[in-house]
Design a protein around this motif. Structure first.
Motif, PDB file in Angstrom:
ATOM      1  N   LYS A 196      -2.564  10.654 -19.972  1.00  0.00           N
ATOM      2  CA  LYS A 196      -3.814  11.037 -19.302  1.00  0.00           C
ATOM      3  C   LYS A 196      -4.934  10.049 -19.608  1.00  0.00           C
ATOM      4  O   LYS A 196      -5.834   9.869 -18.800  1.00  0.00           O
ATOM      5  N   THR A 197      -4.857   9.391 -20.763  1.00  0.00           N
ATOM      6  CA  THR A 197      -5.906   8.414 -21.105  1.00  0.00           C
ATOM      7  C   THR A 197      -5.827   7.167 -20.232  1.00  0.00           C
ATOM      8  O   THR A 197      -6.767   6.375 -20.210  1.00  0.00           O
ATOM      9  N   LEU A 198      -4.732   6.976 -19.503  1.00  0.00           N
ATOM     10  CA  LEU A 198      -4.600   5.832 -18.595  1.00  0.00           C
ATOM     11  C   LEU A 198      -5.400   6.020 -17.306  1.00  0.00           C
ATOM     12  O   LEU A 198      -5.690   5.049 -16.610  1.00  0.00           O
ATOM     13  N   ARG A 199      -5.737   7.246 -16.979  1.00  0.00           N
ATOM     14  CA  ARG A 199      -6.387   7.521 -15.691  1.00  0.00           C
ATOM     15  C   ARG A 199      -7.660   6.704 -15.504  1.00  0.00           C
ATOM     16  O   ARG A 199      -7.852   6.073 -14.471  1.00  0.00           O
ATOM     17  N   CYS A 204      -0.124  13.040 -12.616  1.00  0.00           N
ATOM     18  CA  CYS A 204      -1.494  13.422 -13.000  1.00  0.00           C
ATOM     19  C   CYS A 204      -1.904  14.707 -12.292  1.00  0.00           C
ATOM     20  O   CYS A 204      -2.746  15.452 -12.783  1.00  0.00           O
ATOM     21  N   GLU A 205      -1.306  14.952 -11.134  1.00  0.00           N
ATOM     22  CA  GLU A 205      -1.633  16.144 -10.360  1.00  0.00           C
ATOM     23  C   GLU A 205      -0.911  17.385 -10.873  1.00  0.00           C
ATOM     24  O   GLU A 205      -1.479  18.459 -10.929  1.00  0.00           O
ATOM     25  N   ASN A 259       7.520   4.834 -23.571  1.00  0.00           N
ATOM     26  CA  ASN A 259       6.179   4.432 -23.992  1.00  0.00           C
ATOM     27  C   ASN A 259       5.278   5.622 -24.324  1.00  0.00           C
ATOM     28  O   ASN A 259       4.110   5.431 -24.659  1.00  0.00           O
ATOM     29  N   GLY A 260       5.798   6.827 -24.213  1.00  0.00           N
ATOM     30  CA  GLY A 260       5.030   8.011 -24.582  1.00  0.00           C
ATOM     31  C   GLY A 260       4.011   8.446 -23.545  1.00  0.00           C
ATOM     32  O   GLY A 260       3.136   9.254 -23.832  1.00  0.00           O
ATOM     33  N   VAL A 261       4.144   7.927 -22.335  1.00  0.00           N
ATOM     34  CA  VAL A 261       3.179   8.206 -21.280  1.00  0.00           C
ATOM     35  C   VAL A 261       3.544   9.478 -20.507  1.00  0.00           C
ATOM     36  O   VAL A 261       2.675  10.191 -20.018  1.00  0.00           O
ATOM     37  N   ILE A 262       4.833   9.749 -20.392  1.00  0.00           N
ATOM     38  CA  ILE A 262       5.300  10.993 -19.787  1.00  0.00           C
ATOM     39  C   ILE A 262       6.316  11.624 -20.729  1.00  0.00           C
ATOM     40  O   ILE A 262       6.823  10.959 -21.641  1.00  0.00           O
ATOM     41  N   TRP A 266       5.916   1.185  -9.043  1.00  0.00           N
ATOM     42  CA  TRP A 266       6.520   2.516  -9.125  1.00  0.00           C
ATOM     43  C   TRP A 266       5.881   3.344 -10.236  1.00  0.00           C
ATOM     44  O   TRP A 266       5.681   4.537 -10.087  1.00  0.00           O
ATOM     45  N   SER A 267       5.533   2.716 -11.342  1.00  0.00           N
ATOM     46  CA  SER A 267       4.888   3.458 -12.431  1.00  0.00           C
ATOM     47  C   SER A 267       3.556   4.028 -11.974  1.00  0.00           C
ATOM     48  O   SER A 267       3.240   5.187 -12.263  1.00  0.00           O
ATOM     49  N   LEU A 268       2.769   3.234 -11.276  1.00  0.00           N
ATOM     50  CA  LEU A 268       1.485   3.726 -10.786  1.00  0.00           C
ATOM     51  C   LEU A 268       1.671   4.903  -9.835  1.00  0.00           C
ATOM     52  O   LEU A 268       0.929   5.885  -9.890  1.00  0.00           O
ATOM     53  N   SER A 269       2.671   4.836  -8.981  1.00  0.00           N
ATOM     54  CA  SER A 269       2.937   5.937  -8.050  1.00  0.00           C
ATOM     55  C   SER A 269       3.383   7.189  -8.798  1.00  0.00           C
ATOM     56  O   SER A 269       2.936   8.299  -8.499  1.00  0.00           O
ATOM     57  N   VAL A 270       4.267   7.015  -9.771  1.00  0.00           N
ATOM     58  CA  VAL A 270       4.743   8.152 -10.563  1.00  0.00           C
ATOM     59  C   VAL A 270       3.588   8.773 -11.340  1.00  0.00           C
ATOM     60  O   VAL A 270       3.419   9.997 -11.351  1.00  0.00           O
ATOM     61  N   LEU A 271       2.794   7.939 -11.996  1.00  0.00           N
ATOM     62  CA  LEU A 271       1.657   8.459 -12.760  1.00  0.00           C
ATOM     63  C   LEU A 271       0.672   9.183 -11.854  1.00  0.00           C
ATOM     64  O   LEU A 271       0.130  10.220 -12.233  1.00  0.00           O
TER      65      LEU A 271
END
Length: 128
Positions: free
Chosen positions: A88-91, A33-34, A64-67, A24-29
C-alpha cells in the motif's frame, strides 16, 4: 560535492524497481489496491496478460512482500491475492510518477518526434 545527496541506483534497487514497475506488476497492483482478487479475477481484469506472465508477476510481488497469497478453504480450494501494508505504501510514489508522465507527455511526444525526424534525416543522408 556532497555525495550523500546523489541519486544512486545500485543493482538491488534496479532489480526491485524493474520487478515493481513493469507493466504487469502495475496492472496487478492497481487491481489489488481496490480489493483482494482470485487468480482468474485478475486474468479477467487484465485480459492482455498470459497465465504464465501473471503467475510470474504474482510470485515476484509476493517474494518482495508487496502482495500476499491466501489459500481459501473452499471446494475447490482457491487462492486469493491481496496487497500488503508494504504494498500500500507504493500507491503514492506510483501516483506521483503517473502524474509526472501525464503532465509531461506533450513534451515527451515532441522530443520523440524530433528524435525520430532526426534519425530519419540521418538515415536518408547516409543512404545517399
Amino acid at each position: 560535492m556532497d555525495t550523500s545527496d546523489e541519486l544512486r541506483i545500485d543493482a538491488p534497487h534496479r532489480d526491485l524497481l524493474d520487478q515493481i514497475l513493469d507493466k504487469w506488476s502495475l496492472s496487478v497492483l492497481n487491481e489489488l489496491c481496490e480489493r483482494p482478487c482470485r487468480f482468474n479475477e485478475l486474468r479477467r481484469a487484465i485480459p492482455q496478460v498470459t497465465q504464465k506472465s501473471l503467475t510470474a508477476t504474482l510470485r515476484r510481488l509476493e517474494r518482495n512482500g508487496v502482495i500476499e497469497r491466501e489459500v481459501v478453504s473452499t471446494r475447490p480450494v482457491a487462492v486469493r491475492y491481496r496487497i500488503t501494508p508494504l504494498g500500500k505504501t507504493l500507491r503514492h510514489p506510483i501516483d506521483v510518477l503517473l502524474a509526472w508522465a501525464s503532465q509531461n507527455m506533450p513534451a515527451i511526444e515532441r522530443a520523440r518526434q524530433g528524435f525520430d525526424t532526426q534519425q530519419e534525416e540521418e538515415a536518408a543522408t547516409a543512404a545517399t
